[in-house]
Design an enzyme around this catalytic site. Structure first.
Site, PDB file in Angstrom:
ATOM      1  CB  VAL A   1      -0.966   0.022   1.209  1.00 38.60           C
ATOM      2  CG1 VAL A   1      -1.922  -1.158   1.144  1.00 38.60           C
ATOM      3  CG2 VAL A   1      -0.205   0.016   2.525  1.00 38.60           C
ATOM      4  CB  CYS A   2       1.343   4.195   0.707  1.00 39.61           C
ATOM      5  SG  CYS A   2       1.793   5.950   0.624  1.00 39.61           S
ATOM      6  CB  THR A   3       5.733   4.630  -1.363  1.00 41.71           C
ATOM      7  OG1 THR A   3       6.030   4.547   0.045  1.00 41.71           O
ATOM      8  CG2 THR A   3       5.183   6.000  -1.682  1.00 41.71           C
TER       9      THR A   3
END
Length: 341
Positions: free
Chosen positions: A113-115
């Protein structure tokens, strides 16, 4: 739908400076799945490279259940979610990459998730696969990992690899996973509990429409802005933008000044510098490669424009970021700069 008597285990790998929202949203979707089903469908554990605590990008600390040295064996029924956030290139350490590769060899489903997708890609675990990452990191990811089939969707399910862009997109990814295993009714009940009024699919894009983002409803101006965003490496002249939009250059300038309070040249330059800053802070690309990727003819021209826009040189900003200092963005300069020659 038949349910296994053994809960499916999710392991959240919290990298340093991970982003709280996508992690918490993903975890709470699992909690609510258990609550709404009235049985233990899922369990989870939180880990870091060394155990102890993980520090979030907002400064909060989360107590971990363990580290890489724990005697916990993961297998094909397990899911590992890599939770990334700020300064992601520094989090792709050798121990982290080695541990993820071991899990991949064991057949574990790997998600991010995210980066967090950056770390999976750095480990070579997204090569030839479909994936996504937060839109702010999309350009830098593409430059760094051209072998990954990157998309701009909210989340991407590529079988043994799951990636979500960040923010609330992890809710949609987890509802997708839960719905596949337990049925759409349970996923809908969870969404209702989370006040998540629209369940997005893997076909939905991350960002708002251009018209919504720039706060205008002028279709031709929105089309020009879309053309600008799609041509940052090879800038299109204002006269060509105007002609292709069916208006004069003067008309285009008036539209930009009326709705965006800047000239087309200024808007284009700011878009290119925004992309350059993302590449600068999220990749290790040389300055000349960043300059060329953002439509500048030389590193000196790029540095001058960057300094006028952000009040510091690209070299210094990259050095400060690597030292762990958060850099504030100065206000925009009023000087109108020409497009790259």
């Amino acid at each position: 739908m038949a349910q296994s008597s053994t809960p499916r285990r999710f392991t959240f790998l919290l990298l340093n400076r991970f982003t709280m929202l996508p992690f918490a949203a993903a975890l709470d979707a699992l909690r609510l799945a258990n609550k709404m089903a009235g049985t233990q469908l899922y369990d989870w554990r939180l880990i870091g490279a060394e155990g102890g605590f993980a520090t979030c990008s907002n400064g909060s600390q989360i107590r971990l259940d363990g580290g890489f040295d724990d005697d916990v064996t993961l297998g094909r029924d397990d899911v590992v979610i890599v939770c990334g956030g700020d300064a992601i290139t520094a989090q792709a350490t050798r121990p982290v990459l080695a541990w993820l590769r071991r899990q991949a060899r064991a057949g574990v489903t790997l998600g991010a998730v995210c980066t967090g997708a950056h770390v999976l890609a750095k480990a070579g675990l997204l090569d030839g696969r479909r994936a996504t990452i937060h839109w702010e990191n999309h350009d830098s990811f593409t430059e760094t990992f051209p072998e990954v089939d990157l998309h701009r969707q909210v989340f991407v399910d590529d079988g043994a690899r799951l990636t979500a862009g960040g923010g609330t997109s992890s809710i949609d990814m987890m509802l997708h996973v839960i719905g596949q295993a337990q049925g759409a009714d349970l996923a809908s009940q969870i969404a209702d509990q989370m006040l998540h009024t629209t369940i997005r699919t893997g076909r939905d894009h991350q960002r708002l429409s251009i018209a919504t983002r720039i706060g205008i409803r002028h279709p031709r101006l929105a089309a020009v802005v879309a053309r600008i965003e799609a041509n940052l490496e090879n800038p299109v002249s204002p006269s060509r933008l105007a002609a292709d939009a069916g208006m004069s250059t003067r008309q285009l300038e008036r539209l930009f000044m009326r709705y965006l309070n800047r000239s087309p040249k200024r808007y284009y330059l700011e878009a290119r510098l925004t992309r350059a800053r993302q590449l600068l802070l999220n990749t290790d690309l040389p300055l000349i490669e960043i300059a060329i990727a953002c439509g500048f003819s030389s590193s000196s021209h790029f540095s001058k424009c960057y300094r006028d826009r952000y009040g510091t040189s690209p070299y210094r900003e990259r050095g400060v970021q690597k030292a762990g200092t958060v850099v504030a963005l100065p206000g925009c300069s009023d000087t109108v700069l020409a497009l790259a020659s």
